[in-house]
Motif scaffolding. Sequence first.
Motif, PDB file in Angstrom:
ATOM      1  N   LEU A 252       0.803  -1.216   0.000  1.00 53.20           N
ATOM      2  CA  LEU A 252       0.000   0.000   0.000  1.00 53.20           C
ATOM      3  C   LEU A 252       0.838   1.268   0.000  1.00 53.20           C
ATOM      4  CD1 LEU A 252       0.071   0.892   3.280  1.00 53.20           C
ATOM      5  CD2 LEU A 252      -1.283  -1.179   3.299  1.00 53.20           C
ATOM      6  N   GLY A 253       2.146   1.124  -0.005  1.00 55.85           N
ATOM      7  CA  GLY A 253       3.036   2.275  -0.058  1.00 55.85           C
ATOM      8  C   GLY A 253       3.755   2.495   1.268  1.00 55.85           C
ATOM      9  N   ILE A 254       5.075   2.546   1.203  1.00 56.78           N
ATOM     10  CA  ILE A 254       5.871   2.724   2.427  1.00 56.78           C
ATOM     11  C   ILE A 254       5.571   4.055   3.089  1.00 56.78           C
ATOM     12  CG2 ILE A 254       7.908   3.612   1.207  1.00 56.78           C
ATOM     13  CD1 ILE A 254       7.825   1.360   4.382  1.00 56.78           C
ATOM     14  N   GLU A 255       5.255   5.063   2.303  1.00 54.39           N
ATOM     15  CA  GLU A 255       4.962   6.376   2.887  1.00 54.39           C
ATOM     16  C   GLU A 255       3.716   6.315   3.771  1.00 54.39           C
ATOM     17  OE1 GLU A 255       4.619  11.051   1.581  1.00 54.39           O
ATOM     18  OE2 GLU A 255       5.106   9.566   0.058  1.00 54.39           O
ATOM     19  N   ARG A 256       2.692   5.578   3.362  1.00 53.72           N
ATOM     20  CA  ARG A 256       1.485   5.426   4.196  1.00 53.72           C
ATOM     21  C   ARG A 256       1.800   4.701   5.493  1.00 53.72           C
ATOM     22  NH1 ARG A 256      -3.592   2.720   1.892  1.00 53.72           N
ATOM     23  NH2 ARG A 256      -4.330   3.103   3.995  1.00 53.72           N
ATOM     24  N   ILE A 257       2.640   3.685   5.419  1.00 55.52           N
ATOM     25  CA  ILE A 257       2.989   2.922   6.620  1.00 55.52           C
ATOM     26  C   ILE A 257       3.776   3.796   7.586  1.00 55.52           C
ATOM     27  CG2 ILE A 257       4.309   0.960   7.502  1.00 55.52           C
ATOM     28  CD1 ILE A 257       3.654  -0.444   4.786  1.00 55.52           C
ATOM     29  N   VAL A 258       4.759   4.521   7.067  1.00 54.59           N
ATOM     30  CA  VAL A 258       5.571   5.388   7.923  1.00 54.59           C
ATOM     31  C   VAL A 258       4.712   6.505   8.518  1.00 54.59           C
ATOM     32  CG1 VAL A 258       7.563   6.934   8.008  1.00 54.59           C
ATOM     33  CG2 VAL A 258       7.708   4.795   6.725  1.00 54.59           C
ATOM     34  N   GLU A 259       3.822   7.057   7.716  1.00 55.71           N
ATOM     35  CA  GLU A 259       2.907   8.095   8.219  1.00 55.71           C
ATOM     36  C   GLU A 259       2.107   7.565   9.409  1.00 55.71           C
ATOM     37  OE1 GLU A 259       1.498  11.702   8.666  1.00 55.71           O
ATOM     38  OE2 GLU A 259       2.570  11.361   6.790  1.00 55.71           O
ATOM     39  N   ALA A 260       1.577   6.352   9.283  1.00 56.91           N
ATOM     40  CA  ALA A 260       0.825   5.747  10.383  1.00 56.91           C
ATOM     41  C   ALA A 260       1.718   5.520  11.602  1.00 56.91           C
ATOM     42  CB  ALA A 260       0.195   4.431   9.930  1.00 56.91           C
ATOM     43  N   ALA A 261       2.957   5.132  11.367  1.00 50.14           N
ATOM     44  CA  ALA A 261       3.888   4.866  12.473  1.00 50.14           C
ATOM     45  C   ALA A 261       4.235   6.131  13.240  1.00 50.14           C
ATOM     46  CB  ALA A 261       5.162   4.217  11.950  1.00 50.14           C
ATOM     47  N   THR A 262       4.179   7.279  12.591  1.00 49.20           N
ATOM     48  CA  THR A 262       4.522   8.526  13.300  1.00 49.20           C
ATOM     49  C   THR A 262       3.489   8.882  14.362  1.00 49.20           C
ATOM     50  OG1 THR A 262       3.503   9.945  11.612  1.00 49.20           O
ATOM     51  CG2 THR A 262       5.875   9.463  11.376  1.00 49.20           C
ATOM     52  N   SER A 263       2.336   8.232  14.340  1.00 50.65           N
ATOM     53  CA  SER A 263       1.389   8.446  15.440  1.00 50.65           C
ATOM     54  C   SER A 263       1.839   7.695  16.700  1.00 50.65           C
ATOM     55  CB  SER A 263      -0.017   8.006  15.033  1.00 50.65           C
ATOM     56  OG  SER A 263      -0.080   6.611  14.885  1.00 50.65           O
ATOM     57  N   ILE A 264       2.745   6.736  16.530  1.00 48.68           N
ATOM     58  CA  ILE A 264       3.306   5.976  17.653  1.00 48.68           C
ATOM     59  C   ILE A 264       4.572   6.649  18.165  1.00 48.68           C
ATOM     60  CG2 ILE A 264       4.349   3.752  18.279  1.00 48.68           C
ATOM     61  CD1 ILE A 264       2.423   2.580  16.040  1.00 48.68           C
ATOM     62  N   ASP A 265       5.422   7.068  17.233  1.00 50.22           N
ATOM     63  CA  ASP A 265       6.663   7.786  17.562  1.00 50.22           C
ATOM     64  C   ASP A 265       7.028   8.641  16.354  1.00 50.22           C
ATOM     65  OD1 ASP A 265       9.336   8.600  18.140  1.00 50.22           O
ATOM     66  OD2 ASP A 265       9.659   6.795  19.327  1.00 50.22           O
ATOM     67  N   THR A 266       7.254   9.911  16.552  1.00 52.24           N
ATOM     68  CA  THR A 266       7.560  10.796  15.425  1.00 52.24           C
ATOM     69  C   THR A 266       8.946  10.538  14.850  1.00 52.24           C
ATOM     70  OG1 THR A 266       8.351  12.523  16.926  1.00 52.24           O
ATOM     71  CG2 THR A 266       6.037  12.630  16.218  1.00 52.24           C
ATOM     72  N   ARG A 267       9.800   9.853  15.611  1.00 51.03           N
ATOM     73  CA  ARG A 267      11.146   9.517  15.118  1.00 51.03           C
ATOM     74  C   ARG A 267      11.135   8.094  14.583  1.00 51.03           C
ATOM     75  NH1 ARG A 267      14.282   9.333  19.989  1.00 51.03           N
ATOM     76  NH2 ARG A 267      12.286   8.637  20.758  1.00 51.03           N
ATOM     77  N   ILE A 268      11.589   7.932  13.342  1.00 48.24           N
ATOM     78  CA  ILE A 268      11.682   6.607  12.732  1.00 48.24           C
ATOM     79  C   ILE A 268      13.168   6.266  12.637  1.00 48.24           C
ATOM     80  CG2 ILE A 268      11.124   5.158  10.752  1.00 48.24           C
ATOM     81  CD1 ILE A 268       8.660   6.247  12.298  1.00 48.24           C
ATOM     82  N   HIS A 269      13.589   5.320  13.436  1.00 46.71           N
ATOM     83  CA  HIS A 269      15.004   4.954  13.495  1.00 46.71           C
ATOM     84  C   HIS A 269      15.391   3.968  12.393  1.00 46.71           C
ATOM     85  CE1 HIS A 269      18.934   4.304  15.123  1.00 46.71           C
ATOM     86  NE2 HIS A 269      18.692   3.018  15.335  1.00 46.71           N
ATOM     87  N   LEU A 270      14.557   2.961  12.165  1.00 43.50           N
ATOM     88  CA  LEU A 270      14.910   1.907  11.224  1.00 43.50           C
ATOM     89  C   LEU A 270      13.651   1.351  10.576  1.00 43.50           C
ATOM     90  CD1 LEU A 270      16.878  -0.324  10.065  1.00 43.50           C
ATOM     91  CD2 LEU A 270      16.476  -1.570  12.205  1.00 43.50           C
ATOM     92  N   ILE A 271      13.735   1.123   9.259  1.00 44.78           N
ATOM     93  CA  ILE A 271      12.691   0.394   8.534  1.00 44.78           C
ATOM     94  C   ILE A 271      13.332  -0.891   8.010  1.00 44.78           C
ATOM     95  CG2 ILE A 271      11.104   0.369   6.587  1.00 44.78           C
ATOM     96  CD1 ILE A 271      11.124   3.456   6.711  1.00 44.78           C
ATOM     97  N   VAL A 272      12.721  -2.020   8.349  1.00 40.40           N
ATOM     98  CA  VAL A 272      13.208  -3.334   7.918  1.00 40.40           C
ATOM     99  C   VAL A 272      12.121  -3.997   7.095  1.00 40.40           C
ATOM    100  CG1 VAL A 272      13.993  -5.611   8.685  1.00 40.40           C
ATOM    101  CG2 VAL A 272      14.551  -3.594  10.044  1.00 40.40           C
ATOM    102  N   GLY A 273      12.460  -4.433   5.885  1.00 36.85           N
ATOM    103  CA  GLY A 273      11.513  -5.190   5.079  1.00 36.85           C
ATOM    104  C   GLY A 273      11.404  -4.665   3.665  1.00 36.85           C
TER     105      GLY A 273
END
Length: 122
Positions: free
Chosen positions: A41-62
């Motif tokens: 569905l797009g990595i940008e959508r996934i990361v956007e959703a993750a920023t509601s958990i933590d605004t800092r994204i340290h690592l993306i695996v996959g």
Amino acid sequence: MPGIHLITLVSTQPGTLEVRELSLAIKTPAGAVLVVGCSHLGIERIVEAATSIDTRIHLIVGGLHLVVSSDPDIEKDVTALHDKFKVDYIAPGHCTGERHLRRSRRHLVISIFSQDWATRST
């Protein structure tokens, strides 16, 4: 478990329409670690959703599902990971594609772990 979150999204992309996808976000002191499947569905959508958990994204695996993407789409995603989300590291998986890896290495300061996880390049 505290600090471990499931991100559930549904694809709106042609070819994977209505595919449900789960990603895992783990809060760490350095920021969220995201474990993604194929990112249909797009990595940008996934990361956007993750920023509601933590605004800092340290690592993306996959997998980032960019193997069949156009150069402009790859550029958009690479720029978003770097400029908008300020991702520290990516460890791209099977469906990310060599063009994405080349573009990321050339244009970004994101550190990229190779697919065999044995080496790291910046």
